[in-house]
Design a protein around this motif. Structure first.
Motif, short mmCIF file in Angstrom:
data_model
loop_
_atom_site.label_atom_id
_atom_site.label_comp_id
_atom_site.label_asym_id
_atom_site.label_seq_id
_atom_site.Cartn_x
_atom_site.Cartn_y
_atom_site.Cartn_z
N ALA A 1 9.69 -4.92 -0.85
CA ALA A 1 8.49 -4.13 -1.13
C ALA A 1 8.53 -2.77 -0.41
CB ALA A 1 7.24 -4.91 -0.70
N TRP A 2 8.94 -2.79 0.89
CA TRP A 2 8.98 -1.53 1.64
C TRP A 2 10.03 -0.58 1.06
CZ3 TRP A 2 6.94 2.16 4.15
CH2 TRP A 2 7.73 3.10 4.82
N LYS B 1 10.95 -0.32 -1.98
CA LYS B 1 10.37 0.28 -3.21
C LYS B 1 9.43 1.42 -2.85
CE LYS B 1 10.27 -3.92 -6.03
NZ LYS B 1 9.36 -4.94 -6.64
N LEU B 2 8.59 1.16 -1.84
CA LEU B 2 7.62 2.18 -1.41
C LEU B 2 8.34 3.40 -0.84
CD1 LEU B 2 4.67 3.00 -0.90
CD2 LEU B 2 4.78 1.78 1.26
N GLU B 3 9.37 3.15 -0.04
CA GLU B 3 10.14 4.23 0.59
C GLU B 3 10.80 5.10 -0.48
OE1 GLU B 3 13.13 4.65 4.43
OE2 GLU B 3 13.32 2.94 3.10
N ARG C 1 9.77 5.59 -3.52
CA ARG C 1 8.73 6.39 -4.17
C ARG C 1 8.31 7.55 -3.28
NH1 ARG C 1 3.91 2.81 -6.55
NH2 ARG C 1 3.16 4.88 -7.07
N LEU C 2 8.22 7.32 -1.99
CA LEU C 2 7.82 8.40 -1.07
C LEU C 2 8.90 9.49 -1.02
CD1 LEU C 2 6.40 6.18 1.80
CD2 LEU C 2 5.07 7.77 0.42
N ASN C 3 10.17 9.10 -1.00
CA ASN C 3 11.27 10.08 -0.98
C ASN C 3 11.30 10.87 -2.28
OD1 ASN C 3 12.12 9.27 1.55
ND2 ASN C 3 13.58 7.77 0.74
N ASN D 1 8.82 11.49 -4.19
CA ASN D 1 7.67 12.40 -4.19
C ASN D 1 7.96 13.65 -3.37
OD1 ASN D 1 4.84 12.97 -4.79
ND2 ASN D 1 4.51 12.73 -2.61
N ASN D 2 8.65 13.50 -2.25
CA ASN D 2 9.00 14.66 -1.42
C ASN D 2 9.93 15.61 -2.15
OD1 ASN D 2 7.43 13.88 0.72
ND2 ASN D 2 9.08 12.90 1.84
#
Lengths: 187, 259
Positions: free
Chosen positions: B25-26, B28-30, B32-34, B36-37
């Motif tokens: 899960a983390w 996947k979130l990471e 998405r955050l990268n 987005n940057n």
């Protein structure tokens, strides 16, 4: 002293997370992810979909972290985001109906409490409710939202919110009776 | 309707629950955050690119607009031979304010023709400084030749007009004197007289020609030659016309006298 120390640590973590510090974000995620997944699970029956909604919520948390102004609880702030994200996820999945019914205020329901009901059973009782009733019931009874706030979030009237809660309680009462009879027989 | 006891119990029980997310899960979130940057950065570069292209377009349009104005505003023409100017000014007692300064000699000696109008549009002080002259020459080099041709044509026509004025005046005077003589003599002009008149006119032309040849420059020669050729033709026709009209008047006078 410990509480202050913890809060100071958390505020520092939040500052770092605002600056896109991945480690700080990971620490915050690890701290609140389990609780938030449980919150999403109130609304979404499927655990994988609940996790997806939870990740969507955390993405919005880190994206909008600058807007958190340290005025209230950080957990409460994250939780509100999770609730909104869960509702929007359900709305994307299916069309939710809120059938309106006249509420008879004097007609309460028999509040027979059975303390032996486990968490799993409680979740099953909630999952069995129709989507509209479930959302209003969880928001009111579990999350503690008022009818005005529920009406705003779900884009319904306060009257509809009250009627949905009443119906949900009726169904739950019926289910609890059934559960009690099946466990303990007739009384 | 306040929450019931059952609901309170439900809340307390469910609040204690935690559900561990899946291990991936983390990540996947990471991801998405990268992602987005990087999107934010590319968006920024995109906006910078748009701003830069807009600036370039504006500067190009300003340059093209200013250069087109310069081409229009600088009717660069040519300085004349002062001697030719003097002769023309002598024979033409009319206004000299117009662009009569002609004949290209040296492109470096160019200056705007109508100074008053040029000053309105372009600062002469700027033009006369060496730096600005070089800039002006550079910018208007392509239009100088076309301007030269047009100006040459215009000056040619002006010369022709003025010379023709001169010759017409001379001719009118001469023919007037001839007509007076004819009227006084009351005789029909003979062929011999006409020939003599024509010869006199040719002599005058030759005199003018030689005089002009001695003073003019190479370029002026060619211009004047053209003018003279035209003059001969026009002069002959005008003399003949004058003679014919004089003959007619004499004829009528004689006829009236007889009557």
């Amino acid at each position: 002293m410990k509480v202050i120390h913890l809060n100071k640590n958390e505020s520092e973590l939040i500052k770092k997370a605002i600056n896109s510090n991945r480690e700080a974000q990971h620490v915050l995620y690890e701290k609140y992810a389990s609780k938030m997944l449980s919150v999403c699970r109130y609304y979404i029956s499927d655990i994988q979909k609940a996790e997806e909604a939870m990740l969507n919520g955390f993405f919005k948390v880190f994206k909008n972290l600058k807007q958190f102004k340290n005025e209230g609880s950080f957990e409460g702030w994250i939780r509100r985001i999770m609730v909104r994200e869960s509702i929007s996820y359900i709305r994307q999945e299916k069309h939710i109906e809120f059938p309106t019914e006249v509420v008879e205020p004097n007609k309460g329901y028999n509040d027979t409490v059975n303390s032996q009901i486990e968490v799993a059973h409680l979740q099953q009782l909630i999952d069995a409710l129709p989507e509209g009733y479930k959302m209003v019931f969880v928001m009111y009874a579990i999350e503690g939202y008022k009818h005005a706030e529920i009406a705003t979030l779900l884009d319904i009237s306060e009257g509809t919110s009250k009627s949905q809660l009443y119906k949900a309680r009726q169904i739950l009462q019926q289910q609890i009776k059934t559960l009690n009879h099946s466990n303990y027989g007739t009384n | 309707m306040a929450p019931t006891k059952f609901e309170d119990q439900m809340r307390n029980t469910l609040e204690k629950r935690t559900i561990a997310p899946s291990p991936e899960a983390w990540s996947k979130l990471e991801y998405r955050l990268n992602d987005n940057n990087t999107k934010k950065g590319s968006k920024l570069y995109w906006w910078i690119g748009i701003a830069a292209s807009v600036l370039i377009i504006i500067t190009i349009s300003i340059n093209s607009f200013s250069s087109s104005e310069k081409e229009v505003e600088l009717p660069l023409v040519i300085e004349a031979e002062p001697e030719v100017l003097e002769e023309l000014n002598k024979k033409t007692p009319v206004q000299n304010n117009k662009a009569v300064e002609v004949v290209s000699k040296n492109p470096s000696q160019q200056r705007p023709v109508d100074q008053e109008t040029a000053r309105e549009k372009v600062n002469n002080e700027q033009l006369r400084t060496p730096m600005n002259q070089s800039v002006v020459q550079k910018t208007t080099k392509s239009t100088v030749e076309s301007n030269k041709n047009t100006i040459l044509e215009s000056t040619l026509s002006l010369i022709k007009d003025k010379v023709s004025e001169l010759t017409v005046k001379v001719d009118i005077e001469d023919t007037a004197s001839i007509i007076e003589e004819i009227n006084n003599k009351s005789a029909v002009p003979t062929d011999k007289e006409i020939d003599s008149l024509l010869k006199a006119a040719q002599k005058e032309l030759l005199i003018d020609k030689t005089f002009k040849e001695s003073t003019r420059t190479v370029n002026a020669n060619s211009l004047l030659k053209d003018v003279e050729e035209e003059l001969e033709q026009s002069f002959r026709s005008k003399v003949l016309e004058a003679l014919v009209s004089g003959y007619e008047t004499v004829k009528t006078a004689v006829a009236n006298r007889n009557n």
